[in-house]
Structure formats: structure tokens, C-alpha cells
Write an enzyme that holds these catalytic residues in place. Sequence first.
Site, PDB file in Angstrom:
ATOM      1  N   TYR A 143       0.861  -1.180   0.000  1.00  0.00           N
ATOM      2  CA  TYR A 143       0.000   0.000   0.000  1.00  0.00           C
ATOM      3  C   TYR A 143       0.902   1.236   0.000  1.00  0.00           C
ATOM      4  O   TYR A 143       1.474   1.600   1.018  1.00  0.00           O
ATOM      5  CB  TYR A 143      -0.894  -0.052   1.245  1.00  0.00           C
ATOM      6  CG  TYR A 143      -1.910   1.069   1.420  1.00  0.00           C
ATOM      7  CD1 TYR A 143      -2.038   2.125   0.525  1.00  0.00           C
ATOM      8  CD2 TYR A 143      -2.773   1.042   2.522  1.00  0.00           C
ATOM      9  CE1 TYR A 143      -2.976   3.128   0.718  1.00  0.00           C
ATOM     10  CE2 TYR A 143      -3.719   2.041   2.728  1.00  0.00           C
ATOM     11  CZ  TYR A 143      -3.809   3.077   1.822  1.00  0.00           C
ATOM     12  OH  TYR A 143      -4.739   4.071   2.029  1.00  0.00           O
ATOM     13  N   LYS A 173      -1.410  -1.151  -4.092  1.00  0.00           N
ATOM     14  CA  LYS A 173      -2.447  -0.123  -3.982  1.00  0.00           C
ATOM     15  C   LYS A 173      -1.704   1.189  -4.019  1.00  0.00           C
ATOM     16  O   LYS A 173      -0.930   1.496  -3.120  1.00  0.00           O
ATOM     17  CB  LYS A 173      -3.235  -0.269  -2.689  1.00  0.00           C
ATOM     18  CG  LYS A 173      -4.154   0.912  -2.394  1.00  0.00           C
ATOM     19  CD  LYS A 173      -4.916   0.663  -1.127  1.00  0.00           C
ATOM     20  CE  LYS A 173      -5.711   1.816  -0.566  1.00  0.00           C
ATOM     21  NZ  LYS A 173      -5.645   3.105  -1.189  1.00  0.00           N
TER      22      LYS A 173
HETATM   23  C1  LIG Z   1      -5.591   9.947   1.373  1.00  0.00           C
HETATM   24  C2  LIG Z   1      -6.827   9.124   1.181  1.00  0.00           C
HETATM   25  O1  LIG Z   1      -7.624   8.968   2.088  1.00  0.00           O
HETATM   26  N1  LIG Z   1      -6.995   8.584  -0.008  1.00  0.00           N
HETATM   27  C3  LIG Z   1      -8.128   7.787  -0.343  1.00  0.00           C
HETATM   28  C4  LIG Z   1      -7.672   6.403  -0.629  1.00  0.00           C
HETATM   29  O2  LIG Z   1      -6.543   6.065  -0.800  1.00  0.00           O
HETATM   30  C5  LIG Z   1      -8.894   8.323  -1.550  1.00  0.00           C
HETATM   31  O3  LIG Z   1     -10.028   7.542  -1.736  1.00  0.00           O
HETATM   32  C6  LIG Z   1      -9.294   9.789  -1.372  1.00  0.00           C
HETATM   33  O4  LIG Z   1     -10.099   9.905  -0.238  1.00  0.00           O
HETATM   34  C7  LIG Z   1     -10.058  10.315  -2.587  1.00  0.00           C
HETATM   35  O5  LIG Z   1      -9.297  10.146  -3.729  1.00  0.00           O
HETATM   36  C8  LIG Z   1     -10.436  11.769  -2.440  1.00  0.00           C
HETATM   37  O6  LIG Z   1      -9.292  12.586  -2.480  1.00  0.00           O
HETATM   38  C1  LIG Z   2      -9.147   5.019   1.012  1.00  0.00           C
HETATM   39  C2  LIG Z   2      -8.357   3.810   1.159  1.00  0.00           C
HETATM   40  O1  LIG Z   2      -8.026   3.234   0.203  1.00  0.00           O
HETATM   41  C3  LIG Z   2      -8.056   3.317   2.484  1.00  0.00           C
HETATM   42  O2  LIG Z   2      -8.893   3.392   3.349  1.00  0.00           O
HETATM   43  O3  LIG Z   2      -6.965   2.819   2.720  1.00  0.00           O
END
Ligand SMILES: CC(=O)N[C@H](C=O)[C@@H](O)[C@H](O)[C@H](O)CO
Ligand SMILES: CC(=O)C(=O)O
Length: 320
Positions: A143, A173
Site C-alpha cells: 500500500y 495499492k
Molecule cells: C488519502 C486518502 O484517504 N486517499 C483515499 C484512498 O486512498 C482516496 O479515496 C481519497 O479519499 C479520494 O481520492 C479523495 O481525495
Molecule cells: C481510502 C483507502 O483506500 C483506504 O482506506 O486505505
Amino acid sequence: LCQPKKHLGGLMTASLVVVAVLLEINFSVIGRYVDYLVEEQGVKSIFVNGTTGEGLSLSISERRQVAEEWVTKGRNKLDQVVIHVGALSLKESQELARHAAEIGADGIAAIAPFFLKPWNKDVLINFLKEVAAAAPALPFYYYHIPALTGVKIRAEELLAGIQDKIPTFQGLKFSDTDLLDFGQCVDQNRQRQFAFLFGVDEQLLSALVMGATGAVGSTYNYLGKKTNQMLEAFEQKDFSTALNYQFCIQRFINFVVKLGFGVSQTKAIMTLVSGIPMGPPRLPLQKASREFTDNAEAKLKSLDFLPFTGLKDRNLEACS
Ligand SMILES: CC(=O)N[C@H](C=O)[C@@H](O)[C@H](O)[C@H](O)CO
Ligand SMILES: CC(=O)C(=O)O
């Protein structure tokens, strides 16, 4: 070599931790949450205890319970339940990895340790290798989220030869906006059947062009259906329709980002849209303000992103 039962494609939502008033996790809503995602959003894979699920703010025992509940409630309903097991303590990560295997999860993922940090690729791989080895029958995903971990080792560099060290390595990811790095991850590993899961929801279409095989993100909790329509259009090579969907999603994300958008706000929006009480976030996060929620709701309505919005409420912003 370890292959997932099914290739991880399509959308994966990041599970929100559902926390009731007394800061005890409200396990009773996870069953409803599964049904909501599958039936209303068309989302069939879950990434548990990640950023959005505040995995790093939970105790190890809570993380085990949350993981177990998702696996149990998701049985015969979800395609994949991937458990994030990253932690600062390698021992804790390994315990969570073993536990994920015991309960029958479909995969594990880990971020880089973010306090005492690995300073180069080899050091990071050595750490991840020990995590993955605790669950030798489960696919392992790295990740990559440099903005939050502060570990900026490029994913493309990390992936070079990674299977020699981590035989269960199955994919990435990628939660960063560096599409050069992402594209090179795909380009340099074409012959390997890795999953390239993109994690910046507002840029997913660009990542699909670069070869993303799936997406993991917080907004798929409530924009899963819209995003699935975008994926479908992309699949059909109808790029102008796909772009319309992406712009539509961007309008919402851009709006909330300007108001201040993070995990707390995601919980508030998801509660609003799904009707499932997600509970407040945990300290150091603070509950989203009433003002935020009201504004987000108005925007969702004007974009026609809310169910049961009457025709009279529709406005020109609405996306088909
Ligand atoms: C930093 C963070 O939380 N990233 C989320 C997942 O990785 C995303 O789903 C964001 O929330 C999304 O892209 C909106 O900026
Ligand atoms: C937003 C997302 O990918 C996480 O919760 O790790």
C-alpha cells in the site's frame, strides 16, 4: 506462488470503521454495510482497516475483530476481503497477517512503517517480506501512500524483482498522483499478473489509461455506482462518456476538498448517503461540522448523487 482466487479488478471500497457514540466499534452495522455496498453501489470487494477505516487508530484486538466481522458478514456476498495489516511494530503486523489467514481473508496489505522509516528500497522490502511471510498462503499487496507515511521510495523501484524476495507479492495499492511512477509500475511488470489498484479517486480515469486493473478508494462507498458506470464506459472504449463521469465525480470531490475533506468528512457523507450510522471518527480526527455536511448534501443533490431526489430538485449540474 500464490494467486488470488479471482483477479482483483473493479472497485474496492475502503471500509469505514463504524464507531458508535462511546467509541466502541458498532459491529452490528457491518452486515448492513456489506448489503448496501453490494446492492446499492455494486461494490464487491473491501479493503479493511486502511486509511478510511482508521486502521492505525485502532488497537490490535479491535483490528482483529473488525477484520473478522467483515469476513464473516461478507461470506458468499463479497468477492474479496483484503485486510490491511500494516503497523509500526513488525510483531503486530505479523500477528494481524496470521489472523487474516486464519479467518479466511482473501489477501493482506501493508503500508511502509512511518515513524522509524525505511530509508531505501531494500530496507523496505526486508520489512514487508517479514510481514508477508507470516501469511504465506495469502496474496500480499503493498500500500503505497507516500503523502501519509512520508516514505517516498518510488513504487516502480520497489517492484523491480520484488517476487524474488516476497513470493506472495500480488500487487500494489497506489495512492499517489505520480502517474509516471504508476505507469512505469505497469509497464515494467506487464508479463506478471499483478493487480495495479489505483487510490486517487478523482484521477482514476487517467490511471485506467495507464493500465490500472482496479481501484481502492473512500469515495466508492457512496459513488461506487457512478464510478462503475465510468468503468463500464471505459471498458466499451466510450471515452467521452467515461470522461463525463470522471468530471462529474471531480466536481463533487473538488467541492468537498475546498471545504476540507478527509476521513471524518467521508464518514459524515457515507452516513448521509447510505443511512447507516458510521459514527464519529477517533481522535486525533474530529467529527465533520454540521456546515460541512449540509454543504456536501446540497452538492450531492445538485449532482443527482443522492437516491430518491425528486425530479423537481434536479438541476443542470446533474450528470446522466
Ligand atoms: C488519502 C486518502 O484517504 N486517499 C483515499 C484512498 O486512498 C482516496 O479515496 C481519497 O479519499 C479520494 O481520492 C479523495 O481525495
Ligand atoms: C481510502 C483507502 O483506500 C483506504 O482506506 O486505505
